[in-house]
Write a protein that holds these residues in place. Structure first.
Motif, PDB file in Angstrom:
ATOM      1  N   GLU A  87      24.592  25.507 124.219  1.00  0.00           N
ATOM      2  CA  GLU A  87      25.225  24.249 123.634  1.00  0.00           C
ATOM      3  C   GLU A  87      26.209  24.370 122.729  1.00  0.00           C
ATOM      4  OE1 GLU A  87      24.252  20.946 124.232  1.00  0.00           O
ATOM      5  OE2 GLU A  87      23.185  21.604 125.937  1.00  0.00           O
ATOM      6  N   ASN A 146      29.504  21.663 121.933  1.00  0.00           N
ATOM      7  CA  ASN A 146      29.511  21.251 120.413  1.00  0.00           C
ATOM      8  C   ASN A 146      30.797  21.479 119.737  1.00  0.00           C
ATOM      9  OD1 ASN A 146      27.113  19.504 119.295  1.00  0.00           O
ATOM     10  ND2 ASN A 146      26.305  20.962 120.669  1.00  0.00           N
ATOM     11  N   ALA A 189      27.393  16.680 111.812  1.00  0.00           N
ATOM     12  CA  ALA A 189      26.602  16.329 112.612  1.00  0.00           C
ATOM     13  C   ALA A 189      26.304  17.103 113.861  1.00  0.00           C
ATOM     14  CB  ALA A 189      26.951  14.719 113.340  1.00  0.00           C
ATOM     15  N   ALA A 190      27.094  17.894 114.384  1.00  0.00           N
ATOM     16  CA  ALA A 190      27.176  18.992 115.088  1.00  0.00           C
ATOM     17  C   ALA A 190      26.466  20.116 114.849  1.00  0.00           C
ATOM     18  CB  ALA A 190      28.692  19.437 115.756  1.00  0.00           C
ATOM     19  N   SER A 196      23.918  19.699 112.337  1.00  0.00           N
ATOM     20  CA  SER A 196      22.655  19.367 112.432  1.00  0.00           C
ATOM     21  C   SER A 196      22.039  19.173 113.834  1.00  0.00           C
ATOM     22  CB  SER A 196      22.581  17.841 111.870  1.00  0.00           C
ATOM     23  OG  SER A 196      21.416  17.115 111.893  1.00  0.00           O
ATOM     24  N   ILE A 197      22.904  19.010 114.702  1.00  0.00           N
ATOM     25  CA  ILE A 197      22.237  18.931 116.190  1.00  0.00           C
ATOM     26  C   ILE A 197      21.629  20.368 116.685  1.00  0.00           C
ATOM     27  CG2 ILE A 197      22.775  18.513 118.764  1.00  0.00           C
ATOM     28  CD1 ILE A 197      24.729  16.191 117.753  1.00  0.00           C
ATOM     29  N   ASN A 251      18.707  21.578 114.696  1.00  0.00           N
ATOM     30  CA  ASN A 251      17.298  20.881 115.145  1.00  0.00           C
ATOM     31  C   ASN A 251      17.149  21.586 116.454  1.00  0.00           C
ATOM     32  OD1 ASN A 251      16.893  19.273 112.969  1.00  0.00           O
ATOM     33  ND2 ASN A 251      18.286  17.643 113.634  1.00  0.00           N
ATOM     34  N   LEU A 252      17.983  21.681 117.231  1.00  0.00           N
ATOM     35  CA  LEU A 252      17.701  22.231 118.748  1.00  0.00           C
ATOM     36  C   LEU A 252      16.948  23.609 118.466  1.00  0.00           C
ATOM     37  CD1 LEU A 252      18.112  21.888 121.638  1.00  0.00           C
ATOM     38  CD2 LEU A 252      20.179  23.219 121.495  1.00  0.00           C
TER      39      LEU A 252
END
Length: 363
Positions: A333, A337, A350-351, A353-354, A357-358
């Motif tokens: 990913e 991103n 935001a990227a 954070s994604i 979390n992943l």
């Protein structure tokens, strides 16, 4: 010129030269096979503890490797060597490029081996930010010291590690100590944030200066000078002696403006010439005076404990970072991103954070 003369010229390759009979294909194959053999961790540990330089070098290569398969083996070696470490004095040496660090270290190193010391020099060469290559020329610049049987010189590329020193250098120190080296010198890439890393792994921090260099480093001079336990003005020879003496007076005045050190030690300023060896024995005497004071006050032992704790936290941070970037889902990913951030489709925060979390879900 005739064709006959051209044929006999040393600039022309003679036809029909075959492999000499003394070259054994079997021997070549055996040497190549031996080099491919990877000794076990315990074999390397046994070699290190017996002072085998080849085993030490191969173990350091494992530590420096970015191959994840080498990590477990490197950790096993370090853990086995740790009980035999911590018996040396560790000295960091820094200064701007051109100050003569390598020449000074060679002169200083010969002074130490002449006193019966076993010396390990860990010299970090800067890596190119474009090709990621490094010249690793420290052995070439220390041509006398490299032939000394009581000295071990290990040049390493800084890579993408800040300032070229971090966990790998710290662990290399442990292996060198286990191999019986009682004095460790760490030469940094140059003046910058790498000095903070070096300061956190040595007992004594030496700053090399030259007279007449100007104040190009005014912005960071104070921080580095506050870390220094001694300032040595190198190249105090020939027409430069007078300038070096004036610089010594100026630095002495500046040091008295800084807060007192926690150790209680008052940093000293001296001059020396790595070419004539003038002042080199006095540098070592200053270091001995410091160690006598630091060990008597127990500051030496307390500092070592603080450094161990610091490097535990640093190792955790680095391991978490490595685990994150080597995670299969992050690898899949990350590029997507990155492109989204570059195209302003998503904010960097935001990227991030994604991706975090992943990683949490997949851990």
């Amino acid at each position: 010129m005739s064709a006959h003369k051209k044929q006999g010229s040393s600039l022309n390759e003679k036809p029909g030269i075959s492999q000499p009979e003394i070259t054994s294909g079997t021997s070549i194959e055996q040497i190549q096979r031996f080099r491919r053999i990877q000794p076990s961790a315990q074999e390397l540990v046994s070699g290190i503890l017996s002072g085998n330089i080849t085993a030490l070098s191969r173990a350091i290569t494992l530590i420096e490797s970015t191959n994840p398969d080498h990590l477990a083996k490197a950790n096993e070696i370090i853990n086995s060597c740790l009980p035999h470490a911590n018996q040396s004095v560790r000295i960091g040496i820094t200064g701007v490029p051109g100050v003569g660090k390598s020449t000074f270290i060679e002169a200083f190193g010969k002074q130490l081996t002449g006193l019966g010391k076993k010396l390990a020099v860990l010299a970090v060469d800067p890596s190119s930010s474009f090709s990621h290559g490094s010249i690793l020329g420290d052995k070439t610049r220390m041509e006398e010291l490299v032939k000394d049987k009581n000295a071990f010189i290990r040049p390493s590329a800084s890579g993408d590690t800040l300032g070229g020193v971090a966990r790998k250098t710290r662990e290399t120190i442990i292996l060198c100590e286990a191999a019986g080296f009682d004095t460790i010198l760490i030469e940094t890439v140059g003046v910058g944030q790498s000095e903070t890393a070096v300061h956190s792994m040595v007992d004594f921090f030496l700053l090399l200066k030259i007279a007449g260099a100007g104040d190009e480093l005014q912005g960071i001079k104070r921080g580095i000078m506050e870390m220094a336990d001694a300032i040595v003005i190198n190249k105090a020879d020939g027409d430069n002696i007078k300038k070096a003496r004036l610089a010594k007076t100026e630095f002495n005045r500046a040091l008295h403006l800084f807060p007192a050190k926690k150790s209680g030690w008052q940093p000293t300023v001296a001059t020396c010439s790595a070419i004539t060896h003038e002042g080199i024995p006095e540098v070592w005497q200053t270091i001995l005076d410091y160690f006598e004071m630091a060990k008597t006050s127990l500051y030496f032992q307390e500092k070592r404990k603080e450094q161990n704790q610091f490097w535990m936290m640093e190792t955790i941070n680095e391991q978490l970072k490595n685990n994150f970037y080597n995670h299969p889902e992050i690898i899949a990913e990350l590029d997507k991103n990155k492109k989204a951030v570059q195209n302003d489709e998503i904010s960097p925060f935001a990227a991030a954070s994604i991706l975090l979390n992943l990683y949490k879900k997949g851990s």
